[in-house]
Design a protein around this motif. Sequence first.
Motif, PDB file in Angstrom:
ATOM      1  N   HIS A 228     -95.119 -65.173  29.297  1.00 22.18           N
ATOM      2  CA  HIS A 228     -96.096 -66.091  29.886  1.00 22.18           C
ATOM      3  C   HIS A 228     -97.496 -65.750  29.419  1.00 22.18           C
ATOM      4  O   HIS A 228     -97.891 -64.589  29.434  1.00 22.18           O
ATOM      5  CB  HIS A 228     -96.062 -65.965  31.415  1.00 22.18           C
ATOM      6  CG  HIS A 228     -97.314 -66.458  32.076  1.00 22.18           C
ATOM      7  ND1 HIS A 228     -97.479 -67.771  32.439  1.00 22.18           N
ATOM      8  CD2 HIS A 228     -98.457 -65.833  32.418  1.00 22.18           C
ATOM      9  CE1 HIS A 228     -98.683 -67.921  32.976  1.00 22.18           C
ATOM     10  NE2 HIS A 228     -99.298 -66.752  32.981  1.00 22.18           N
ATOM     11  N   ASN A 262     -94.819 -68.251  23.358  1.00 22.20           N
ATOM     12  CA  ASN A 262     -95.218 -68.081  24.756  1.00 22.20           C
ATOM     13  C   ASN A 262     -95.216 -69.401  25.500  1.00 22.20           C
ATOM     14  O   ASN A 262     -95.505 -70.440  24.929  1.00 22.20           O
ATOM     15  CB  ASN A 262     -96.639 -67.504  24.832  1.00 22.20           C
ATOM     16  CG  ASN A 262     -96.656 -66.005  24.602  1.00 22.20           C
ATOM     17  OD1 ASN A 262     -95.612 -65.363  24.519  1.00 22.20           O
ATOM     18  ND2 ASN A 262     -97.842 -65.454  24.512  1.00 22.20           N
ATOM     19  N   GLN A 293    -102.458 -61.525  31.778  1.00 16.49           N
ATOM     20  CA  GLN A 293    -103.654 -61.292  30.973  1.00 16.49           C
ATOM     21  C   GLN A 293    -104.549 -62.523  31.056  1.00 16.49           C
ATOM     22  O   GLN A 293    -104.139 -63.576  31.523  1.00 16.49           O
ATOM     23  CB  GLN A 293    -103.236 -61.053  29.515  1.00 16.49           C
ATOM     24  CG  GLN A 293    -102.439 -59.771  29.313  1.00 16.49           C
ATOM     25  CD  GLN A 293    -101.839 -59.727  27.914  1.00 16.49           C
ATOM     26  OE1 GLN A 293    -100.739 -60.198  27.683  1.00 16.49           O
ATOM     27  NE2 GLN A 293    -102.563 -59.173  26.968  1.00 16.49           N
TER      28      GLN A 293
HETATM   29  C1  LIG Z   1     -97.947 -63.960  24.346  1.00 15.56           C
HETATM   30  O1  LIG Z   1     -97.890 -63.428  25.650  1.00 15.56           O
HETATM   31  C2  LIG Z   1     -98.005 -62.021  25.704  1.00 15.56           C
HETATM   32  C3  LIG Z   1     -97.740 -61.606  27.132  1.00 15.56           C
HETATM   33  O2  LIG Z   1     -98.585 -62.278  28.030  1.00 15.56           O
HETATM   34  C4  LIG Z   1     -99.388 -61.640  25.225  1.00 15.56           C
HETATM   35  O3  LIG Z   1     -99.543 -60.236  25.229  1.00 15.56           O
HETATM   36  C5  LIG Z   1     -99.627 -62.166  23.815  1.00 15.56           C
HETATM   37  O4  LIG Z   1    -100.981 -61.996  23.482  1.00 15.56           O
HETATM   38  C6  LIG Z   1     -99.284 -63.648  23.699  1.00 15.56           C
HETATM   39  N1  LIG Z   1     -99.225 -63.984  22.288  1.00 15.56           N
HETATM   40  C7  LIG Z   1     -99.879 -65.016  21.731  1.00 15.56           C
HETATM   41  C8  LIG Z   1     -99.662 -65.260  20.291  1.00 15.56           C
HETATM   42  O5  LIG Z   1    -100.621 -65.727  22.369  1.00 15.56           O
END
Ligand SMILES: *[C@@H]1O[C@H](CO)[C@@H](O)[C@H](O)[C@H]1NC(C)=O
Length: 416
Positions: A228, A262, A293
């Motif tokens: 997520h 995601n 985050q």
């Molecule tokens: C996808 O989600 C993870 C967990 O929240 C995060 O650490 C990561 O930055 C995200 N990746 C992208 C490409 O947005």
Amino acid sequence: MKFHWILSTLFLLNSSCVADDSNVIDLDKQHSESLINWLETSGGYFHPALEMRRIDPENPSSHFGMFANHDIKNNTRLIQVPYKMTINADWNPHYEGPESPMTCETVWNLIAQIKKGKESFHYPYVHYLQDTQPPGIIPSAWSHEGKRLLHKVLTGTYKYPGSLAQEEEDKIPEGFIELPPDEPLVWQNEWVESCGGNDDPLEQYAALALINRGWDDIMIPLIDMQSHRNGKYTNTRHNALHEGNDPILYASRDIKAGEEINTSYNQCGHDCGGRTDIYGTPEILRDYGFVEQMPQSWNFWELDLGFHIDYVYEDDGGRPVQNRSRKESYEIVAWTNEEDADENDMDLLQERLDQTRETLDEILSRDKHQDVPENEYNIIVDYMENMELALEVAISTIYDLLYEDDEEDIRNREEL
Ligand SMILES: *[C@@H]1O[C@H](CO)[C@@H](O)[C@H](O)[C@H]1NC(C)=O
Ligand SMILES: *[C@@H]1O[C@H](CO)[C@@H](O)[C@H](O)[C@H]1NC(C)=O
Ligand SMILES: *[C@@H]1O[C@H](CO)[C@@H](O)[C@H](O)[C@H]1NC(C)=O
């Protein structure tokens, strides 16, 4: 009463490796391969540019997730899951829709599939859940010690509903303000109270697995394996999931090779209904067991005040700006309250900020809580630090909105 919480769920996969005598078997890898195989032999679709792997393939304990290994265009169909592969409530012809926030029928179905073992059509999925998704991820399933500490910092008392332990002299301090999420341990007794289930660990496991991984009433293999993250980090969307058709996951923008796939558990267009404004970072902690985050969203329900907060990005929209003070590195990108925040709101948020700081300093020192498992303790501290940050930024933003003009006046006058 009917609830339509539309729990768009999923969550970070755990890294689980088991040492064998001769070699190391990566259970996540093994199970994801058997799930994809099951999907393809059941008439489903898995885009060849998708890959299930560790974020750092060299590091067997790094985060396991779904990644793009080629560029993918916006609107590409990524995964299609035949409806028959889902665990749902429709198997029972007498089912009349959810009567509690937990869809009991789906839990009963999951329990039945687990009990059938290898005889079940759903075996690859339930086997994967049991092997790689341990109980205890969401606060309602935490240890007694973890639950009581979380309850203390949010409600003022260690004694949480349903706790059998005696808590001595644990009165809620005068003037304590309850902090979100509402009912942080709401799921722990839901299965027994709403569904007539029992305390059997298998039943409890199935009930909390639905909260943690299902979309309200339906569990969807493979489409429940994305991480997520909101904002520009979300790169997928799905079709309507509650109408009996095949769930389909699409790219919601162009995706670059190497990016993680995601999704958003709460801001997912038509299918999450009103979740966007009332369901944010606190509720994600309650229902999924992690602190999201940036971007985050916070809703202080009793103040009718809510906001979305994100990093301040470089002018090209790429990286977060690095060279600023903590407070200036973040900004409120949207308010979700109907009326503009005023001075009174600022004071009310300040009270919550003061209390949060006091909690971090006085209640949350590690030496007082040696008995709380480390991961649960760390999540609680991380959550309270994020709340502190969100409150700081919101207060200073309201201040600027209210007094910016005055300050400009003063400056103009000084310059004259
Ligand atoms: C996808 O989600 C993870 C967990 O929240 C995060 O650490 C990561 O930055 C995200 N990746 C992208 C490409 O947005
Ligand atoms: C992706 O496609 C959808 C539907 O056509 C469109 O609404 C959206 O703006 C596109 N996203 C981007 C980033 O181009
Ligand atoms: C941060 O760095 C950028 C470029 O490196 C600069 O333009 C900007 O003024 C800096 N901001 C602050 C607050 O120092």
